[in-house]
Structure formats: C-alpha cells, structure tokens
Design a protein around this motif. Sequence first.
Motif, short mmCIF file in Angstrom:
data_model
loop_
_atom_site.label_atom_id
_atom_site.label_comp_id
_atom_site.label_asym_id
_atom_site.label_seq_id
_atom_site.Cartn_x
_atom_site.Cartn_y
_atom_site.Cartn_z
N VAL A 96 0.83 -1.20 0.00
CA VAL A 96 0.00 0.00 0.00
C VAL A 96 0.87 1.25 0.00
CG1 VAL A 96 -1.64 1.32 1.38
CG2 VAL A 96 -1.97 -1.14 1.07
N GLU A 97 2.00 1.19 0.69
CA GLU A 97 2.88 2.36 0.74
C GLU A 97 3.46 2.69 -0.64
OE1 GLU A 97 2.38 0.49 4.60
OE2 GLU A 97 3.11 -0.31 2.68
N ALA A 150 0.80 4.24 -2.80
CA ALA A 150 0.59 5.67 -2.49
C ALA A 150 1.67 6.53 -3.14
CB ALA A 150 0.57 5.87 -0.98
N ARG A 184 -8.14 -4.04 6.88
CA ARG A 184 -7.75 -2.75 7.46
C ARG A 184 -6.84 -1.97 6.51
NH1 ARG A 184 -5.40 -2.72 13.49
NH2 ARG A 184 -7.56 -3.37 13.79
N MET A 185 -5.93 -2.66 5.83
CA MET A 185 -5.04 -1.99 4.88
C MET A 185 -5.83 -1.45 3.68
SD MET A 185 -1.83 -4.66 4.92
CE MET A 185 -0.85 -3.72 3.76
N GLU A 236 -8.99 -0.61 3.67
CA GLU A 236 -9.79 0.53 4.14
C GLU A 236 -8.93 1.78 4.29
OE1 GLU A 236 -12.92 1.68 7.73
OE2 GLU A 236 -12.16 -0.36 7.52
N ALA A 237 -7.72 1.62 4.78
CA ALA A 237 -6.82 2.77 4.94
C ALA A 237 -6.46 3.37 3.59
CB ALA A 237 -5.57 2.35 5.70
N PHE A 238 -6.21 2.49 2.62
CA PHE A 238 -5.85 2.96 1.28
C PHE A 238 -7.03 3.70 0.64
CE2 PHE A 238 -5.18 1.97 -3.35
CZ PHE A 238 -4.10 2.83 -3.52
N THR A 284 -9.40 5.20 2.17
CA THR A 284 -9.59 6.46 2.90
C THR A 284 -8.71 7.57 2.32
OG1 THR A 284 -10.16 5.28 4.93
CG2 THR A 284 -9.44 7.56 5.17
N VAL A 285 -7.46 7.22 2.00
CA VAL A 285 -6.57 8.20 1.38
C VAL A 285 -7.15 8.68 0.05
CG1 VAL A 285 -4.29 8.52 0.36
CG2 VAL A 285 -4.52 7.30 2.52
N GLN A 292 -10.10 11.08 0.55
CA GLN A 292 -9.78 12.38 1.13
C GLN A 292 -9.09 13.32 0.14
OE1 GLN A 292 -7.43 11.25 4.54
NE2 GLN A 292 -9.22 10.97 5.86
#
Length: 418
Positions: free
Chosen positions: A181-182, A185, A205-206, A208-210, A212-213, A216
Amino acid sequence: MSLQGPMIVVAEDPAADLVEALGAAGAFPIVEAKWADAPTAFVAVKPAAVVIAEPGPPANEAAARMLSLQIATVAGPIVPTIALAHGNMDAAIPIALTADASLPVARLIARLQSAMRVRTLHATVLRRIELFSSHGGKLPMLPVGDALDDATVLIAGRGPLYPTLSVAMGERVKVIGALSVENAARQLNARDIDGIVVGDGFSPRMVEAFLTVLAQEPRFRDVPVAVIGEAPPDFAEVLPNIGHVDGDPARLVTRMVPLVRMHAFEARLQRMLKSLDTDGMFDPETGLLTRDSFARDLANAVAESADRSQTLSIARYSFDGALDARASLDGARLVTRLIRNIDFACRDDDGAILVAFPQTDLRSAHVVARRITGDLKNGMFTAHDEITANVTLATLKRGDTLDSLMQRVMGSRMVAAE
C-alpha cells in the motif's frame, strides 16, 4: 452535479423506479425505449446520456450494435452510457460503464454524474476550439485516437491473483504494479493514474486505509477503483467509480476498461483546454510548454537574468535505448509533476526534455536535476530495453547569450519559429 439534458432509458419493461430517480436528479426529458426502438430514439432525442436499465444481454442484438455505433460516432460531446449488470455478467454493450444491479440506484446516479462532468468538459473544449478557429488562431495539434492508449492503471496486490490480473489488464492498458500500500501511495503521488485495482493479499484494514486516502484527496475521487472481494460500502458516496469483483480477472478488466478510458479522456481534455486557454503555449499531449514557447520564455529569462545579475540554469535530459512514443510521453508528463512552480520545460523534437531553472545556481540545479533523473529512470518503461536518462547541465555565465547557453547544453541553437 445535476443530470441536465434529455436521457434515454433502454428496457423491455418499464423501469419506473430508475426513471423516477433520474428525474429527481435533474434529467429531463426522459424517454423510455425498448431495444428495437433505441437507435431511432437516439436520433430523435439526441440524448445527453443513455441508461440501460435491465441487466443481461440485449433483447435485440442488431439494435444493440447500432446503438453502440451511434454512441461511439456521435457528433459533439460524448454521450455517457451506463448499463446495469449482475455481478457475474458483462454489460449489455461493451462501451457502457457498468453499474452493479444489486446495489442501490444511487450508485448508478453517482457514476452517471461523474461521467456527465466529463461530457461537460468535452463540450467546453469543443466550444473553445470553435472560438479559437473563428478568431483566426493557429489551432495547436490536438491528441487523437483512443484515450486508452494514454492510460495507466495501478495494480496493488501481493496475493495469488496478482500475476494473472497484471497480465489480463496489461493486454489492454499500461500497468504499474505495487506490492504494498505504501508503494501504491507513492506511485499515485508521482504520476497520473487512470485506474486503480486493489488486489488480493491485503488485510481489510489496509484496504480501508488505502481507500480512505483516495476519498480524502479530491483529485482521486473520480478515478476508477476496483477491489478484489468486498469493497467497504462507506466509500461509495465519495468514490463514485468504486466497484468490486470476486476473483475473476477477466471480468474485472472488462468492467474496468470503459471507466479507465473515460478518466484518461478527461485528462486529455484538461490538457487540451489548458493549451487552448493559453493560445497554444502548452503542448496538449504532454502538458509542458511547446518548443517555440519554451524558446521564447528562455530568451526572456536569459535577458532578465543578465540584466538583474540573477542565476539561471538549464538541463537537458536525453535517453539511451529504444524510446517508444508512449515512454517518451510518460517521461514528459512525469516532468510536469516534478519541476517547481518557477521552472519551465518542453519536450524537444528528438524526445529529449529541456528544463529551465530560474534563479538557481549550478550546485542547486545539480540537486534538482539528480532527483528528476532518478524519478524519470524509475517512471519510464519500455517493452524492449531499459531506459537510461542522461542529464547535461549548464548555467548562465557573465556575457552569455541564449545561443551560447544552448550550445553548451545541447550543441545547437534554439530559436522560436517565425
């Protein structure tokens, strides 16, 4: 945005709920047509969009082929087409954007609104072209052909489906892979991406975090996103082009490609509009200055720097290996994201890239140039050979002219066309 303009809803049976939702969103008039009557309705209504309300294959194959041809060859701005489809089936016509029939109709409306924004942008570009021509302006060379040829899809994943998915998508469009994921990004921040596939191998969770970015950041909100497995429902309101496919790479590609083409077309239109708004100063293919505009700006910068005793440096990036047209285009577009606000650049006739660094001495220019060189090396890909980016730097000296500066950096003069 409001769904302004007439709309055709294609269905064998009345689609009352969908028609009501479209009307509430601003569509008027809404003409319902069966498959056999759809081509005739298209000619009569001249719709702003077409919605295929019933999942599954068309009831009339000949009419479906004719409708597809009409949509693809329409004069004027594009006509977005949305087709409802079940999870295990393709859209009724291949050029349609797909909306999952099992999801609320609001998801279809959101996807249609996103596509209508592209239609509005296309109409604006066409008006500017007409205005530009009517005033006797020299129309810049505008891109033609399938926007999919310019597109790039980012595939993030590290599970067993990743290789198959990469091959399937790579047969249709350029692909960039990310095993974390990093890294995904970083790729998003470094280049223009027209589609994102979140593959298997990441925890919920990963994922969902991705997402979310993406939600936003305004510039990512209309990018098509496909998630292998279940996509969190909370993101549908802010990511209108998000969807999910359960483990079938071929179907994911089929559904994703029209969305990717639409996004790449939007990016092309934005570059064209920028070029038209500046009287052809910017190249609508790369987003950099045209060669003539760069030569004029550089001449002014040299004169101003000499008068005010300011520093000025210039870099020329050339490339070893077989540099195809797509790799050259990717490199030029990458530079638009790498240079500072005060810098300006162009792509030369031989594919080399020239970058001017105003108010920058040679030491500082070395630092900036090395960073750009590294990003170009990592960001340009060709199917044949590894690309090596070479940089030549020169800085303005006392008594220098534009000709003498350019002789040092590229061995020839640079002049603007008459």
